[in-house]
Write an enzyme that holds these catalytic residues in place. Sequence first.
Site, PDB file in Angstrom:
ATOM      1  N   ILE A  13      39.467  -6.432 -40.322  1.00 56.72           N
ATOM      2  CA  ILE A  13      40.437  -5.936 -39.351  1.00 56.72           C
ATOM      3  C   ILE A  13      41.850  -6.044 -39.881  1.00 56.72           C
ATOM      4  CG2 ILE A  13      40.776  -8.112 -38.098  1.00 56.72           C
ATOM      5  CD1 ILE A  13      40.428  -4.625 -36.511  1.00 56.72           C
ATOM      6  N   SER A  35      44.478 -16.806 -47.182  1.00 59.89           N
ATOM      7  CA  SER A  35      43.081 -16.443 -46.980  1.00 59.89           C
ATOM      8  C   SER A  35      42.239 -17.075 -48.076  1.00 59.89           C
ATOM      9  CB  SER A  35      42.924 -14.916 -47.015  1.00 59.89           C
ATOM     10  OG  SER A  35      41.600 -14.528 -46.731  1.00 59.89           O
ATOM     11  N   ARG A  36      41.099 -17.610 -47.704  1.00 59.29           N
ATOM     12  CA  ARG A  36      40.257 -18.297 -48.681  1.00 59.29           C
ATOM     13  C   ARG A  36      39.675 -17.351 -49.722  1.00 59.29           C
ATOM     14  NH1 ARG A  36      35.917 -21.341 -45.120  1.00 59.29           N
ATOM     15  NH2 ARG A  36      36.100 -19.349 -44.022  1.00 59.29           N
ATOM     16  N   LYS A  89      43.068 -10.487 -31.129  1.00 61.03           N
ATOM     17  CA  LYS A  89      42.187 -10.746 -29.982  1.00 61.03           C
ATOM     18  C   LYS A  89      40.819 -11.233 -30.468  1.00 61.03           C
ATOM     19  CE  LYS A  89      39.156  -7.299 -30.419  1.00 61.03           C
ATOM     20  NZ  LYS A  89      37.693  -7.424 -30.413  1.00 61.03           N
ATOM     21  N   ASP A 167      33.028  -9.270 -28.153  1.00 56.25           N
ATOM     22  CA  ASP A 167      34.099  -9.031 -29.113  1.00 56.25           C
ATOM     23  C   ASP A 167      34.643  -7.614 -28.942  1.00 56.25           C
ATOM     24  OD1 ASP A 167      35.585  -9.919 -31.713  1.00 56.25           O
ATOM     25  OD2 ASP A 167      34.742  -7.959 -32.181  1.00 56.25           O
TER      26      ASP A 167
END
Length: 308
Positions: A13, A35-36, A89, A167
Amino acid sequence: MTLRLAIVGLGKIARDQHVPSIAKTEGVELTSIASRNASIDGMSHFPDIETLLASDEAVDAVALCTPPQGRHAQAVAALQAGKHVLLEKPPGATVSEMGPLVALAQEKGVTLFATWHSRFAPAVEPARAFLADTDIHSVHVEWKEDVRKWHPGQAWIWEPGGLGVFDPGINALSIVTAILPRPMFLRRSDLQFPENRAAPIAADLEFTDATGLAVRAEFDWRETGGETWSVHVETAKGKLTLSEGGKKLALDGQPMVNEPDAEYAGIYRRFVELTKTGAIDVDLSPLQHVADAFLLGRRHVVDAFVEA
């Protein structure tokens, strides 16, 4: 002054929606990634938000695009550091964790923005204005899609706090709560859980409001014949239909709105405006309706879900 923004969690996303929308929005610039497992060539990268905040990187705000289960701790860290925070969200894994975040943002004088991207779809505001001036007889929501197409390999979404079919379903609830003139509340909830998963694959809900309005919402992740993202409202002036997730609006089949998707650009325009004064925009009604659906939900076990 341009808002220097870091994205935390560079998943699908974030890549598909946040990154291009930020690039198109005046007043905000993507400067770093935490971010990993992912990065963007030529941009500052950190393995997690803690490392980002401990660095010398100049950041004014963060957009949290990680799964909701761990987002509360990330939001606390960013707010404590005096950063504006945008929440993808749903804003959190629970309703109760949000109140302390609002209080912390107020204490620090920074913005906390719980985004509902579907509310920025082009048909939503015209629908709200239309319904404010007519009698509403009933509402029927159909939000159906193929989970394998839209959420491939996202194991977290099937875990507690991942919401399952809610979701996408929460997008529909964010639209309905925005366009109806009165608050609604849940009366019935039937949830279908795959025998091998901890979150539902389908839901059938009935709501009402203080006037007795009938609102039904059907969510399903097993739709393989094409997506249905529609809200049908029977009114004294005819049948109003929002379709394609809010891109289109029609009255008795006659088009009223048909515009391209610009939801995430709308989110970032709103975020930039909020940060100018450190304002807070946190509406928890869609998340509260999901929590109520689990609270009142009758559990029905269905066939196991297998990714491929």
